[in-house]
Design a protein around this motif. Sequence first.
Motif, PDB file in Angstrom:
ATOM      1  N   ASN A  69     -15.739   2.775   6.792  1.00  0.00           N
ATOM      2  CA  ASN A  69     -15.612   2.753   8.244  1.00  0.00           C
ATOM      3  C   ASN A  69     -14.182   2.353   8.606  1.00  0.00           C
ATOM      4  N   ALA A  70     -13.232   3.069   7.999  1.00  0.00           N
ATOM      5  CA  ALA A  70     -11.812   2.764   8.138  1.00  0.00           C
ATOM      6  C   ALA A  70     -11.042   4.038   8.448  1.00  0.00           C
ATOM      7  N   GLU A  71      -9.810   3.854   8.861  1.00  0.00           N
ATOM      8  CA  GLU A  71      -8.916   4.974   9.113  1.00  0.00           C
ATOM      9  C   GLU A  71      -7.757   4.908   8.135  1.00  0.00           C
ATOM     10  N   ALA A  72      -7.448   6.031   7.525  1.00  0.00           N
ATOM     11  CA  ALA A  72      -6.276   6.097   6.653  1.00  0.00           C
ATOM     12  C   ALA A  72      -5.028   6.188   7.521  1.00  0.00           C
ATOM     13  N   ILE A  73      -3.992   5.507   7.097  1.00  0.00           N
ATOM     14  CA  ILE A  73      -2.711   5.622   7.789  1.00  0.00           C
ATOM     15  C   ILE A  73      -2.029   6.872   7.252  1.00  0.00           C
ATOM     16  N   PRO A  74      -1.693   7.823   8.112  1.00  0.00           N
ATOM     17  CA  PRO A  74      -1.076   9.068   7.636  1.00  0.00           C
ATOM     18  C   PRO A  74       0.238   8.807   6.903  1.00  0.00           C
ATOM     19  N   GLU A  75       0.491   9.605   5.884  1.00  0.00           N
ATOM     20  CA  GLU A  75       1.722   9.469   5.107  1.00  0.00           C
ATOM     21  C   GLU A  75       2.956   9.635   5.982  1.00  0.00           C
ATOM     22  N   GLN A  76       2.851  10.386   7.085  1.00  0.00           N
ATOM     23  CA  GLN A  76       3.983  10.650   7.960  1.00  0.00           C
ATOM     24  C   GLN A  76       4.187   9.557   9.003  1.00  0.00           C
ATOM     25  N   HIS A  77       3.289   8.577   9.061  1.00  0.00           N
ATOM     26  CA  HIS A  77       3.398   7.521  10.073  1.00  0.00           C
ATOM     27  C   HIS A  77       4.666   6.701   9.842  1.00  0.00           C
ATOM     28  N   ALA A  78       5.278   6.233  10.908  1.00  0.00           N
ATOM     29  CA  ALA A  78       6.529   5.477  10.826  1.00  0.00           C
ATOM     30  C   ALA A  78       6.403   4.183  10.021  1.00  0.00           C
ATOM     31  N   ILE A  79       5.219   3.596   9.953  1.00  0.00           N
ATOM     32  CA  ILE A  79       5.020   2.335   9.229  1.00  0.00           C
ATOM     33  C   ILE A  79       4.845   2.537   7.720  1.00  0.00           C
ATOM     34  N   THR A  80       4.524   3.742   7.291  1.00  0.00           N
ATOM     35  CA  THR A  80       4.219   3.992   5.880  1.00  0.00           C
ATOM     36  C   THR A  80       5.345   3.572   4.934  1.00  0.00           C
ATOM     37  N   PRO A  81       6.604   3.889   5.196  1.00  0.00           N
ATOM     38  CA  PRO A  81       7.653   3.429   4.270  1.00  0.00           C
ATOM     39  C   PRO A  81       7.699   1.907   4.126  1.00  0.00           C
ATOM     40  N   ASP A  82       7.486   1.163   5.214  1.00  0.00           N
ATOM     41  CA  ASP A  82       7.467  -0.294   5.139  1.00  0.00           C
ATOM     42  C   ASP A  82       6.292  -0.781   4.297  1.00  0.00           C
ATOM     43  N   LEU A  83       5.133  -0.163   4.483  1.00  0.00           N
ATOM     44  CA  LEU A  83       3.966  -0.539   3.686  1.00  0.00           C
ATOM     45  C   LEU A  83       4.196  -0.246   2.206  1.00  0.00           C
ATOM     46  N   ARG A 102       7.073  -0.148   0.632  1.00  0.00           N
ATOM     47  CA  ARG A 102       8.023  -1.132   0.088  1.00  0.00           C
ATOM     48  C   ARG A 102       7.323  -2.458  -0.215  1.00  0.00           C
ATOM     49  N   THR A 103       6.374  -2.820   0.613  1.00  0.00           N
ATOM     50  CA  THR A 103       5.683  -4.103   0.463  1.00  0.00           C
ATOM     51  C   THR A 103       4.580  -4.048  -0.600  1.00  0.00           C
ATOM     52  N   PHE A 104       3.779  -2.975  -0.602  1.00  0.00           N
ATOM     53  CA  PHE A 104       2.580  -2.930  -1.443  1.00  0.00           C
ATOM     54  C   PHE A 104       2.616  -1.872  -2.547  1.00  0.00           C
ATOM     55  N   GLY A 105       3.609  -1.007  -2.544  1.00  0.00           N
ATOM     56  CA  GLY A 105       3.672   0.052  -3.549  1.00  0.00           C
ATOM     57  C   GLY A 105       3.182   1.380  -2.999  1.00  0.00           C
ATOM     58  N   ASP A 106       3.128   2.362  -3.867  1.00  0.00           N
ATOM     59  CA  ASP A 106       2.776   3.736  -3.492  1.00  0.00           C
ATOM     60  C   ASP A 106       1.260   3.891  -3.451  1.00  0.00           C
ATOM     61  N   HIS A 107       0.687   3.716  -2.270  1.00  0.00           N
ATOM     62  CA  HIS A 107      -0.764   3.758  -2.077  1.00  0.00           C
ATOM     63  C   HIS A 107      -1.111   4.575  -0.845  1.00  0.00           C
ATOM     64  N   THR A 108      -2.377   4.926  -0.744  1.00  0.00           N
ATOM     65  CA  THR A 108      -2.953   5.371   0.511  1.00  0.00           C
ATOM     66  C   THR A 108      -3.479   4.107   1.175  1.00  0.00           C
ATOM     67  N   PHE A 109      -3.151   3.908   2.450  1.00  0.00           N
ATOM     68  CA  PHE A 109      -3.493   2.678   3.150  1.00  0.00           C
ATOM     69  C   PHE A 109      -4.602   2.933   4.160  1.00  0.00           C
ATOM     70  N   PHE A 110      -5.524   1.974   4.251  1.00  0.00           N
ATOM     71  CA  PHE A 110      -6.671   2.076   5.153  1.00  0.00           C
ATOM     72  C   PHE A 110      -6.721   0.866   6.069  1.00  0.00           C
ATOM     73  N   LEU A 111      -6.954   1.118   7.355  1.00  0.00           N
ATOM     74  CA  LEU A 111      -7.151   0.061   8.337  1.00  0.00           C
ATOM     75  C   LEU A 111      -8.610   0.028   8.763  1.00  0.00           C
ATOM     76  N   ASP A 112      -9.170  -1.175   8.808  1.00  0.00           N
ATOM     77  CA  ASP A 112     -10.518  -1.343   9.341  1.00  0.00           C
ATOM     78  C   ASP A 112     -10.561  -2.605  10.184  1.00  0.00           C
ATOM     79  N   GLY A 113     -11.731  -3.041  10.573  1.00  0.00           N
ATOM     80  CA  GLY A 113     -11.879  -4.209  11.420  1.00  0.00           C
ATOM     81  C   GLY A 113     -11.406  -5.503  10.787  1.00  0.00           C
ATOM     82  N   GLU A 114     -11.258  -5.523   9.468  1.00  0.00           N
ATOM     83  CA  GLU A 114     -10.803  -6.727   8.772  1.00  0.00           C
ATOM     84  C   GLU A 114      -9.303  -6.717   8.502  1.00  0.00           C
TER      85      GLU A 114
END
Length: 105
Positions: A16-30, A32-44
């Motif tokens: 029940n999460a949304e993936a952050i698109p690879e083209q999103h402006a925040i993706t390069p910062d993420l 750099r911080t966490f490595g080369d991943h697909t990132f998911f946002l949810d209520g937590e």
Amino acid sequence: MRLSPTQVQRIQVEMNAEAIPEQHAITPDLQRTFGDHTFFLDGEGLAIVEASAEDSHVGNVVKVARWADADHTTLKIQTPQPTPLQVELDREDDQETPAARCSRR
């Protein structure tokens, strides 16, 4: 780990999460911080999928940041926290696109 579009769709539904698109402006910062991943946002907060040390066909969902405010506008980095959600990575058929099946530990 970076996931295929098919894996992302299945994980979004299970988490029940949304993936952050690879083209999103925040993706390069993420990245750099966490490595080369697909990132998911949810209520937590923010989560990634990491390969399992026990089985190369399984990924573990790990929370890496939590919401710092009730409006979900600011994330606070946390110590990576494994969740009970595991993602089975395999092939649905003879196509080259992997699929993901999710289960709770």
